[in-house]
Design an enzyme around this catalytic site. Structure first.
Site, PDB file in Angstrom:
ATOM      1  N   SER A  60       0.845  -1.195   0.000  1.00  0.00           N
ATOM      2  CA  SER A  60       0.000   0.000   0.000  1.00  0.00           C
ATOM      3  C   SER A  60       0.878   1.241   0.000  1.00  0.00           C
ATOM      4  O   SER A  60       2.076   1.192   0.286  1.00  0.00           O
ATOM      5  CB  SER A  60      -0.910   0.004   1.231  1.00  0.00           C
ATOM      6  OG  SER A  60      -0.136   0.155   2.403  1.00  0.00           O
ATOM      7  N   HIS A  61       0.271   2.387  -0.306  1.00  0.00           N
ATOM      8  CA  HIS A  61       1.047   3.628  -0.411  1.00  0.00           C
ATOM      9  C   HIS A  61       1.766   3.965   0.888  1.00  0.00           C
ATOM     10  O   HIS A  61       2.929   4.355   0.892  1.00  0.00           O
ATOM     11  CB  HIS A  61       0.125   4.777  -0.824  1.00  0.00           C
ATOM     12  CG  HIS A  61      -0.456   4.620  -2.190  1.00  0.00           C
ATOM     13  ND1 HIS A  61       0.296   4.225  -3.274  1.00  0.00           N
ATOM     14  CD2 HIS A  61      -1.717   4.789  -2.654  1.00  0.00           C
ATOM     15  CE1 HIS A  61      -0.471   4.168  -4.349  1.00  0.00           C
ATOM     16  NE2 HIS A  61      -1.695   4.496  -3.995  1.00  0.00           N
ATOM     17  N   VAL A  62       1.084   3.826   2.018  1.00  0.00           N
ATOM     18  CA  VAL A  62       1.713   4.192   3.284  1.00  0.00           C
ATOM     19  C   VAL A  62       2.860   3.243   3.616  1.00  0.00           C
ATOM     20  O   VAL A  62       3.874   3.656   4.199  1.00  0.00           O
ATOM     21  CB  VAL A  62       0.669   4.227   4.430  1.00  0.00           C
ATOM     22  CG1 VAL A  62       0.185   2.851   4.812  1.00  0.00           C
ATOM     23  CG2 VAL A  62       1.243   4.938   5.654  1.00  0.00           C
TER      24      VAL A  62
END
Length: 1336
Positions: free
Chosen positions: A971-973
């Protein structure tokens, strides 16, 4: 005896497949199942007792073998089910047992012990779940003869008391099941045979007695308790007398020793009769009439049938409950394994790709043929597509409906060519699909523009015969089907809009008092019932907004309690009647009733007014807070009064601690402001004398029952009282109340309810849960019968259901340890949960149920909430709160308790480490990472965040993020955490998480390993300049942006693309919008971060310059893409809005704070829009060609989800399927984690507009994912079921797909010569790469 291994059949010395066994451990036979997979059976003969052991082993087997088996008695062909069987065994349709094999290396094995001496053989088949394959013995069952027991001497006599003890031990060993009389007799005789076998092997009666009574030293054994009488008393008479004694004593749960004593006492009773000269025949007659005097201990007279140790549960078939309401229609499901689609399914697939959105879809079976009904709404018109593979000519006899099920003659404008008008119906001939002969189907399409029509009833005429849906008309709804989530409900779509209009119009009247509201609801019930599910959903939403204090309860109107009670009584009586007449709506009706109090005609409500006066007089508390409360109760009593009464009781019990009074009020939603808001406001706090304590506790406790009788239909004590009946005498001015008991309650039910009430607060909840479930089981048949007190039975069942959930939640406290016994308790409580859920709603597919709630209730909540001025947060979470208040939340919490136990058992540790960076910092606890993403911490900070969605920015000064949430590794985070060298990990153990939260403000050192994080407190303090990471990081590279200049061209093809052109959109012909933007950007520069939202809204006001429209059209068409404007102006407006949303995402919060964090000039960030056609994916994936968790460059890491990839990289709950694959062995992917994402995104053939800024893919800066990609058409959110997906259940399919993904990643890495971050999709088994960028 050794038997050679065969190839395609059993190799045996016997002509039939009977495995002969010698009475010693011996190989009974070997069988070749297929290839190098062999079955071996060994028998271990009994050496003591009567236990035979069968060892079964399958070599070179899969991981998913199941033994399908049963026992054989007396050469009968029908299988019997042994009561003793291995762990994990399940009963299959009451006809067989299914036991999973245990896996060891490449082999599977199983050990079966047969304790029942009556079983002479076992028969079995082997089922391979992963391959959906059965293994048989030349087409028949495998048959295994058990060793012959020693020949028994029929003349050997075993004392009956020993047989009784042995039978008890057998019953105890098999889980203390409830036996039928026939089964009880069978078990008793089996116990006798076991003891005879021991005698045949040389044991004496004295040996047996010593063993059974736990007296090991036979030389010192005492006199047996049961003495031989001079006059022999037949055993059957002794048993009858012992049973009578047990029954008169209240059917207690005797220990073995007590059983012996009772048997001896029965003998003494009969001996006394014999000594009187009574003959055996006369004794038998007396026993029949119950005339034999029985002496039993006084304490046994008081002993109850229900004890904390044991509830006598009746045996019931849970699966029968679950399958009772199975639907007759065949829904489209994901097939278990890849297979050739039927003609109709192929036709449906083609239609779905060309048309959309899909509103409803069903495939019905008609004999061996299929009928497809597909409802789409492509451009404002509802289109019904019908198709069948019936070969004979078919005619559709059809109509339209404005209310579910009615037949209305359609307007002539919707007639397909060749239709014939009949009375209230139309007949239309299906036509052959000549355009595509491969389908060989008959088809028909009907277009309906008038949105007042909600569905279409029909039947088919074929060969002179009417074809129906299980003797009923077919009916297709035009609304969103149960597989999709309703959207855009704010305008009344997906609701009973006419009913909601009336509710909104009458809300000002309903606000006057509960009497008005309940009477209005009662007046609307007929219309709601006629509107079907949507109508009742509207009533439910309205009542729940009321119950959760979102609507005004009382406004400038005084009403007596008895008038409120009478209005409640009227409404609940109508709900009861609809429950009887419309069983399909029972779940909705239960939910409505749970929001409305029980009410009651006249006297019940009047007691609220009368009793408070008595309390004031008796306890000398007429002034202050009690007088203010008295005035409120007289003029407008409400459910708040239950809370106020409880707060007073808590305050008095806690030594008049006023803080306890406010704590109870606040925890139940009552603030000081709310008390002051009543028409008869409560200004004062309670202030009692200590000598008033006992009297007030007694009287307020009694008053609480009166309040709950009116306001709390789901209160257990009140519900029980209403069913059992009660009487309260009137005194002076106070009226009396008499509620008669319900006459149809089953025998023993009152005692069962009394047991529940006595133990409802027990900390150990297992016995309570048994009692609650047994009560619901006993009550259930009465809920389906007509009864004038059905309402009271329903409120009782709702209260029992609520108490089960409360008890389960209270039981969580004992389940925090990762110990085997905790695991067993979780399994037991999950079993209780499943039984309870099956009694409320047999559909245990909780994800589908949650989606049904959202589809049915959320549109009404949004529509009615907007019209009634309900706060937006309450509207947004409406369905979520319904789900949280139900069973799904309880089950979720239970499963979370299992997680640390299972992880410990599998040696997986308590953590998933996403970014393994050693860190030192101060602990700060936050509810969600999103809320602090724009903060800047001055000292090194370890954030313990309860919620991390996946798209947030990590705040400045953060050295670690620890969370119980499970964002995907890609995921982006997660990517940004690794790039920023921030420790990032998921904690699965609630105890560890609670310990970390308790260390808030402390200075910790985190040291991650591959599957764990070790943390310890650090002495001393840190400064912001201190080194907090053990991994030394060099200075950050200088990152700058160069402002792009507009080159005069709005659209370019991929061939004309250069890096200089990216983001060149600064030229702006929208002067008014430009000026507004300049003003807002100035405010943003001064620290007004609220301007970001306004900037995004302003960007959406942009008008499309004609030059832009023309250039974009030319470039798209020359590139072979469809121009949206060709489908109408509305489609171009959709595309233009999507483009503007991409541009607007430059100013979303996470992007702005991310660029600000690395000191990039946000004004210099320019945004181009990439236009691509969407591939409607079966699966989406993200690849990192270097394992991001371990840094292993020899290993590819990837994650896969169903549907589009936004659920993987965006803020969607659940986990993706994750796997790794060695680059030197791309054909052997290794799955690390299985998927749990409940939602998949799917879309029709469309176009997506993607961000392509000059602020992404910069060296040293993780800008990927900060900006939005927006499809022209909205995705359909579909609830997905991974449990039946071939990616999970088909090993070959999974290996093929995952290997293909790994090979694509490896090839792209070799092409670019550096590690890559790759996104792509899978469609029909083919890999499509959407984008690749350097892996950061």
């Amino acid at each position: 005896m050794k038997l050679p291994t065969g190839t395609h059949r059993v190799v045996s010395a016997f002509p039939r497949a009977v495995l002969a066994t010698n009475p010693v451990s011996e190989l009974a036979g070997k069988f070749n199942l297929e290839g190098n997979t062999e079955l071996q059976v060994d028998i271990i003969a009994p050496t003591q007792g009567s236990i035979s052991q069968v060892d079964i082993q399958v070599t070179n087997s899969s991981d998913t073998l199941i033994l399908h088996w049963g026992g054989i008695q007396n050469r009968k062909e029908k299988w019997v089910l042994p009561t003793h069987h291995p762990d994990g065994t399940k009963v299959y349709k009451n006809r067989a047992l299914r036991t999973p094999f245990l896996k060891s290396g490449s082999n599977s094995f199983l050990k079966i012990e047969i304790v029942d001496p009556a079983i002479q053989a076992i028969e079995f088949l082997i089922f391979d779940e992963s391959q959906n394959k059965w293994f048989k013995n030349n087409g028949e069952n495998f048959h295994v003869k058990l060793p012959l027991k020693e020949k028994l001497n029929p003349n050997v006599s075993v004392p009956e008391d020993l047989v009784q003890i042995q039978a008890y031990l057998r019953w105890e060993r098999t889980g203390k099941q409830m036996y039928t009389p026939e089964k009880e007799k069978e078990e008793y005789e089996a116990a006798r045979i076991e003891l005879k076998e021991e005698i045949a092997r040389g044991s004496s009666i004295q040996d047996l007695r010593a063993r059974l009574t736990n007296k090991n030293d036979t030389n010192e054994s005492k006199e047996p308790l049961l003495l031989e009488s001079k006059n022999k008393i037949p055993v059957d008479l002794l048993q009858i007398q012992a049973y009578i004694r047990w029954e008169r004593a209240g059917k207690p749960n005797y220990s073995p020793d007590q059983q012996l004593i009772e048997f001896e006492e029965a003998r003494k009773d009969l001996q006394i009769e014999l000594e009187k000269g009574t003959s055996l025949d006369e004794i038998q007659k007396k026993l029949t009439k119950g005339e034999i005097k029985t002496k039993f201990a006084k304490q046994l007279e008081k002993k109850r049938y229900f004890t904390v140790e044991r509830i006598q549960r009746k045996k019931r078939d849970l699966m029968q409950l679950l399958n009772k309401n199975a639907s007759g229609s065949v829904e489209e499901n994901v097939s278990i394994k890849p297979q050739t689609l039927s003609t109709i399914k192929l036709f449906a697939k083609a239609k779905e790709e060309k048309n959309g959105p899909i509103l409803n879809k069903k495939i019905y079976r008609i004999a061996d043929k299929e009928l497809l009904v597909l409802v789409t709404k492509p451009v404002g018109k509802t289109t019904v597509h019908l198709a069948t593979d019936i070969e004979e000519p078919v005619t559709l006899h059809w109509a339209l409906s404005k209310k579910s099920g009615e037949w209305l003659a359609p307007p002539a404008s919707v007639f397909p060519p060749g239709s014939i008008s009949m009375e209230k119906a139309i007949e239309t001939q299906f036509s052959r699909s000549s355009n595509d002969p491969a389908y060989r189907v008959q088809t028909l399409e009907i277009e309906v523009e008038d949105e007042s029509f909600v569905g279409m009833p029909f039947v088919l005429l074929c060969g002179g015969n009417w074809l129906k849906n299980n003797d009923s008309d077919f009916y297709v709804e035009f609304g969103i089907g149960s597989k999709q989530v309703q959207k855009d409900a704010g305008d009344g779509k997906g609701t009973a809009k006419a009913l909601l209009d009336k509710i909104a119009e009458m809300e000002s009247e309903a606000q006057k008092s509960f009497m008005h509201r309940f009477n209005i609801a009662a007046d609307l019930m007929e219309e709601a019932k006629n509107a079907g599910e949507l109508g009742l959903a509207g009533i439910l939403v309205w009542m729940r907004f009321m119950a959760t204090r979102q609507l005004i309860w009382n406004k400038n109107y005084n009403v007596k309690p008895r008038e409120i009670s009478k209005a409640q009584d009227r409404l609940t009586d109508l709900l009861q009647n609809v429950y009887k007449s419309h069983p399909q709506y029972r779940e909705l009706l239960r939910m409505i009733m749970s929001t409305v109090g029980r009410g009651g005609e006249g006297d019940v409500g009047q007691r609220i007014r009368d009793e408070i006066l008595v309390i004031q007089r008796k306890n000398e508390c007429k002034g202050g807070m009690m007088e203010e409360w008295h005035q409120k109760l007289h003029n407008n009593t409400s459910p708040d009064d239950v809370v106020i009464c409880q707060a007073l009781i808590d305050y008095i019990k806690c030594d008049f601690d006023i803080s306890v009074y406010w704590k109870t009020l606040n925890e139940n939603g009552i603030t000081k402001e709310r008390l002051l808001s009543y028409d008869r406001a409560i200004h004062s706090e309670p202030n009692f004398r200590r000598d008033q304590r006992d009297g007030l506790l007694r009287d307020l406790g009694n008053y609480m029952r009166t309040l709950k009788a009116v306001h709390s239909g789901a209160d257990l004590e009140s519900a029980v009282s209403n069913c059992m009946g009660y009487k309260s005498e009137g005194k002076g001015f106070m009226v009396g109340v008499k509620i008669n008991p319900i006459s149809v309650l089953p025998s023993g039910f009152p005692e069962l309810l009394q047991f529940v009430l006595e133990h409802v607060e027990d900390k150990n909840v297992e016995a309570l849960l048994e009692g609650l479930l047994e009560a619901r089981e006993e009550l259930r048949p009465l809920l389906f019968k007509s009864n004038d007190r059905l309402r009271d039975l329903l409120f009782l069942d709702i209260a029992l259901d609520s108490t089960v959930r409360t008890a389960i939640e209270r039981g969580y406290e004992e389940l925090n340890s990762a110990k085997p016994e905790a695991c067993q308790k979780v399994e037991i409580i999950i079993g209780h949960y499943m039984q309870n859920q099956s009694l409320t709603e047999p559909d245990l597919q909780l994800t589908s149920k949650a989606e049904w709630y959202h589809h049915l209730l959320q549109p009404s909540a949004e529509c009615l909430g907007a019209w009634l001025g309900v706060e937006q947060w309450a509207v947004t979470i409406f369905t979520e709160e319904i789900i949280r208040a139900g069973s799904a939340a309880s089950l979720s919490s239970l499963l979370n308790r299992l997680d640390p136990i299972l992880r410990k058992t599998a040696n997986l540790g308590s953590w998933q480490v996403i970014s393994p960076v050693e860190a030192v910092g101060y602990v700060v606890v936050v509810d969600e990472l999103l809320a602090v993403q724009n903060k800047s911490y001055e000292q090194p900070t370890i954030l313990v965040a309860k919620a991390v969605k996946g798209e947030e920015e990590i705040p400045d000064g953060t050295v670690a993020v620890l969370t119980p949430d499970m964002p995907d590794v890609l995921s982006h985070v997660s990517v940004r955490a690794r790039n920023s060298k921030v420790c990032f990990a998921t904690c699965f153990d609630p105890n560890i998480l609670a310990d970390l939260q308790a260390k808030e403000g402390k200075h910790l050192h985190l040291k991650p390993t591959s599957a764990d994080i070790v943390y310890s407190e650090v002495e001393g303090s840190l400064t912001s300049g201190s080194s907090t990471n053990s991994i030394e990081v060099g200075p950050s590279p200088s990152i700058t942006l160069v402002r792009k200049q507009f080159g005069g061209r709005y659209a370019i093809s991929s061939d004309e693309f250069t890096s200089e052109m990216v983001g060149a959109k600064s030229h702006d012909s929208n002067q008014g919008v430009a000026e507004k933007l300049q003003f807002l950007k100035k405010n943003l520069g001064q620290g007004d971060f609220g301007a970001l939202r306004e900037i995004r809204k302003t960007v959406l006001e942009l008008a499309a310059p004609p030059q832009l429209v023309q250039e974009l059209k030319n470039k798209m068409q020359s590139s072979g893409m469809r121009w949206p404007g060709d489908e109408g102006q509305q489609r171009w407006e959709q595309a233009w809005m999507a483009i503007k949303k991409v541009w607007a995402s430059k100013w979303n919060e996470r992007a702005f704070f991310s660029t600000r964090k690395v000191k990039l000039d946000h004004d210099y960030l320019c945004m181009a829009v990439l236009v691509q056609e969407i591939i409607n994916a079966d699966y989406a994936f993200v690849i990192h060609t270097i394992n991001p968790s371990s840094g292993d460059s020899s290993e590819i890491y990837a994650e896969v989800v169903k549907g589009l990839g936004e659920t993987l990289v965006g803020a969607y709950p659940g986990r993706a399927l994750s796997f790794v694959c060695k680059k030197n062995n791309l054909n052997s992917p290794q799955v690390l984690g299985y998927p749990s994402k409940p939602i998949g995104l799917f879309i029709r053939r469309s176009i997506i507009f993607r961000s392509d800024s000059n602020g992404e893919d910069l060296e040293g800066y993780a800008g990927a994912g900060l900006y939005d990609s927006v499809p022209m058409d909205e995705e359909d959110k579909v609830v997905v079921d991974y449990s039946s997906d071939p990616l999970i259940i088909d090993l070959n399919f999974r290996q093929s797909i995952l290997s293909s993904i790994a090979r694509a990643g490896n090839a792209i890495e070799e092409l670019y010569g550096s590690p890559q971050d790759i996104e792509g999709v899978v469609r029909d088994g083919k890999i499509y790469v959407v984008q690749t960028r350097p892996q950061m």
